[in-house]
Design an enzyme around this catalytic site. Structure first.
Site, PDB file in Angstrom:
ATOM      1  N   CYS A 302      19.157  14.460  97.607  1.00 15.03           N
ATOM      2  CA  CYS A 302      20.569  14.123  97.359  1.00 15.03           C
ATOM      3  C   CYS A 302      21.049  12.794  97.935  1.00 15.03           C
ATOM      4  O   CYS A 302      21.675  12.017  97.214  1.00 15.03           O
ATOM      5  CB  CYS A 302      21.464  15.230  97.905  1.00 15.03           C
ATOM      6  SG  CYS A 302      21.271  16.767  97.020  1.00 15.03           S
TER       7      CYS A 302
HETATM    8  C1  UDX Z   1      22.200  17.497 101.805  1.00 11.32           C
HETATM    9  C2  UDX Z   1      23.635  17.919 102.169  1.00 11.32           C
HETATM   10  O1  UDX Z   1      23.664  18.338 103.544  1.00 11.32           O
HETATM   11  C3  UDX Z   1      24.138  19.010 101.232  1.00 11.32           C
HETATM   12  O2  UDX Z   1      25.487  19.332 101.538  1.00 11.32           O
HETATM   13  C4  UDX Z   1      24.033  18.499  99.787  1.00 11.32           C
HETATM   14  O3  UDX Z   1      24.452  19.499  98.885  1.00 11.32           O
HETATM   15  C5  UDX Z   1      22.605  18.074  99.487  1.00 11.32           C
HETATM   16  O4  UDX Z   1      22.167  17.091 100.441  1.00 11.32           O
HETATM   17  P1  UDX Z   1      19.756  18.488 102.168  1.00 11.32           P
HETATM   18  O5  UDX Z   1      19.264  17.408 101.268  1.00 11.32           O
HETATM   19  O6  UDX Z   1      19.206  19.851 102.024  1.00 11.32           O
HETATM   20  O7  UDX Z   1      21.355  18.625 102.028  1.00 11.32           O
HETATM   21  O8  UDX Z   1      19.436  17.976 103.648  1.00 11.32           O
HETATM   22  P2  UDX Z   1      20.177  17.870 105.044  1.00 11.32           P
HETATM   23  O9  UDX Z   1      19.901  19.055 105.869  1.00 11.32           O
HETATM   24  O10 UDX Z   1      21.593  17.474 104.886  1.00 11.32           O
HETATM   25  O11 UDX Z   1      19.348  16.646 105.673  1.00 11.32           O
HETATM   26  C6  UDX Z   1      19.224  15.402 104.976  1.00 11.32           C
HETATM   27  C7  UDX Z   1      18.342  14.450 105.725  1.00 11.32           C
HETATM   28  O12 UDX Z   1      18.995  13.914 106.868  1.00 11.32           O
HETATM   29  C8  UDX Z   1      17.031  15.051 106.246  1.00 11.32           C
HETATM   30  O13 UDX Z   1      15.981  14.157 106.019  1.00 11.32           O
HETATM   31  C9  UDX Z   1      17.291  15.230 107.727  1.00 11.32           C
HETATM   32  O14 UDX Z   1      16.111  15.216 108.494  1.00 11.32           O
HETATM   33  C10 UDX Z   1      18.157  14.020 108.027  1.00 11.32           C
HETATM   34  N1  UDX Z   1      19.007  14.200 109.212  1.00 11.32           N
HETATM   35  C11 UDX Z   1      19.981  15.152 109.220  1.00 11.32           C
HETATM   36  C12 UDX Z   1      18.814  13.378 110.323  1.00 11.32           C
HETATM   37  O15 UDX Z   1      17.937  12.510 110.333  1.00 11.32           O
HETATM   38  N2  UDX Z   1      19.633  13.548 111.394  1.00 11.32           N
HETATM   39  C13 UDX Z   1      20.604  14.489 111.451  1.00 11.32           C
HETATM   40  O16 UDX Z   1      21.297  14.581 112.481  1.00 11.32           O
HETATM   41  C14 UDX Z   1      20.784  15.327 110.334  1.00 11.32           C
END
Ligand code: UDX
Length: 475
Positions: A302
């Protein structure tokens, strides 16, 4: 001025469908109680399974017959915790039926569109799946007497629901959106790995509609779904609902790039750890503690896609969203930074054996779409390193994408064997359990780049250990 109407739903209404955690089925065989969902991908399937779990008869429609057959067996064609169990139950109780036949939507009151909107070459979203799905649905609805509500759940840029979707729906159905045909935008905010829980306990529901009739029908459906636990329902116009989804992902991605920027600054200052900075920052209620984990950059299906779409959309409206370009640029460069950290520890990466621990874009998923691990692997390969990788779930997907460009190990110990450097790319539990002695016992030289900051730096101080955002005393 056309200001979006904002309405927070009254949550005191008593549950119609269930009470005390028990599912009480009211007239479930009535056609008027069922919904159809077009697109049995990640969002569609999770939505369908949770609707069925609340006793709402659901027809799941997909053009892929293999996928449909698998769902009929109660087996999810993708990995998501709780989904298989929920799906098995839903299929067994016949509350969820999967089919390739779009005409089945006619017997339902509401059709959700959950087909993919992938990125085009210029970052704009590709609406071809959505347009086909709408045209097929419209043809079916031309034969329907009585009201039908169409809900766009796919992520689409502002104006898509009232533009391309409405146009195609009206043309193919021969009906006008209004009293006989409802049209709403209703974005989802599901996270991979917790999608079922997110669908059962959302923090809000956003409904974008042009008229009260369609908004009321969708609100009523959600009231049946959530009963007394109905979250706040924000009712607005379709364009605002569409933008909420992009704003949400752009904000979260920017928060990650923000903390990674602070981490990169912290890393230059001996004795400073970005973890301490994030802890203090997160206690300010205006900032909040979540999404402040520094790392190798965000991945997943996303964030990158949605930011590119939003940037592209901004350009098309004559506005350059520089902040989001910087968010993406920072993210891209974070992977290069991880490669540089390995290079700093090793001197040169040429012909060095580098072990990658973790390929998935985050833990508890097999998804490698836009994963930082792939950017890091490409950077290492460019510098002449030999890469070996291990991931508890994502190796099959990585093999499909990278084929034999790298080699693969079968467990966390064997990936370390003879390695000159280990890079932690995903925060899997099994990597968190590794101790300094594991790295010392198996590696050629125990150089570690902890891109996920999963280890206690004190415990690892005897090793050649570097972590994102950690300014060592002797860098
Ligand atoms: C995301 C949104 O959270 C969700 O609301 C939307 O519908 C789809 O995109 P998702 O892709 O499942 O969900 O992943 P998410 O858990 O949000 O993490 C995204 C990325 O950010 C991951 O690679 C994660 O490792 C990274 N991340 C997240 C960080 O590097 N640091 C953080 O503190 C949080």
């Amino acid at each position: 001025m056309n200001r979006p109407e904002k309405l927070v739903e009254n949550r005191t209404e008593s549950p119609r469908l269930y009470s005390s955690g028990q599912t009480r089925l009211y007239n479930l065989n009535r056609k008027s109680d069922s919904v159809s969902i077009v697109g049995m991908g990640y969002v569609g399937l999770c939505t369908a399974a949770t609707f069925a779990s609340r006793g709402i008869r659901t027809v799941g429609i997909d053009i892929d017959n293999e996928r449909v057959q698998q769902i009929r067996k109660g087996k999810a064609p993708l990995h998501e915790p709780q989904l298989d169990t929920m799906l098995r139950k839903a299929v067994k109780t016949k509350l969820l039926e999967a089919t390739t036949d779009t005409s089945r939507a006619i017997d339902t009151t509401t059709t959700f569109l959950t087909v993919g909107t992938p990125s085009g070459a210029d970052g704009s979203i590709d609406l071809s799946y959505l347009k086909t799905a709408v045209a097929d649905l419209g043809k079916i609805l031309s034969k329907k007497t009585g009201y039908h509500l169409v809900v766009v759940k796919s992520t689409v840029v502002p104006g898509t629901t009232n533009g391309a979707v409405k146009h195609s729906l009206e043309e193919s159905s021969g009906k006008n959106v209004g009293p006989e045909l409802g049209l709403c935008a209703n974005p989802e905010f599901l996270k991979e790995g917790t999608a079922i829980n997110d669908a059962l306990h959302p923090d809000k529901i956003v409904i974008g509609s042009n008229d009260k009739k369609s908004a009321n029908q969708l609100t009523k459906l959600y009231r049946r779904f959530y009963g007394s636990k109905l979250p706040p329902v924000i009712t607005t116009n379709p364009e605002s609902a569409e933008l909420v989804k992009y704003a949400s992902n752009a904000f979260l991605a920017t928060k990650v790039s923000f903390i990674n920027t602070i981490a990169n600054i912290a890393q230059q200052i001996p004795g400073v750890d970005v973890g301490t900075i994030a802890d203090a920052l997160g206690r300010d209620p205006r900032i909040g503690p979540l999404f402040l984990k520094a790392g190798p950059g965000y991945g997943g299906s996303c964030f990158h896609k949605d930011l590119q779409a939003l940037i592209n959309y901004g350009h098309n409206t004559g506005y350059d969203p520089t902040l989001f370009r910087a968010t993406e640029d920072t993210n891209e460069k974070q992977a290069i930074r991880v490669v540089s950290m390995a290079e700093k520890l090793l001197g040169s990466l040429s012909d060095k054996k580098v072990a990658i621990l973790g390929l998935a874009f985050k833990q508890d998923t097999d998804d490698i779409r836009e994963a930082a691990s792939i950017r890091v692997i490409n950077g290492l390969k460019k510098k002449g390193a030999q890469v070996i990788a291990y991931d508890p779930m994502a190796i099959p997907n990585t093999k499909r994408q990278l084929t034999n460009q790298i080699s693969y190990a079968e467990d966390p110990h064997s990936v370390l064997k003879g390695a000159d450097c280990a890079i932690i790319m995903t925060e899997w539990d099994q990597f968190q359990k590794l101790k300094p002695k594991d790295f010392q016992a198996f590696m050629n030289t125990p150089n570690i780049v902890d891109a996920r900051r999963i280890y206690d730096s004190d415990e690892f101080k005897e090793l050649n250990y570097a972590a994102i955002g950690l300014g060592r005393a002797n860098p």
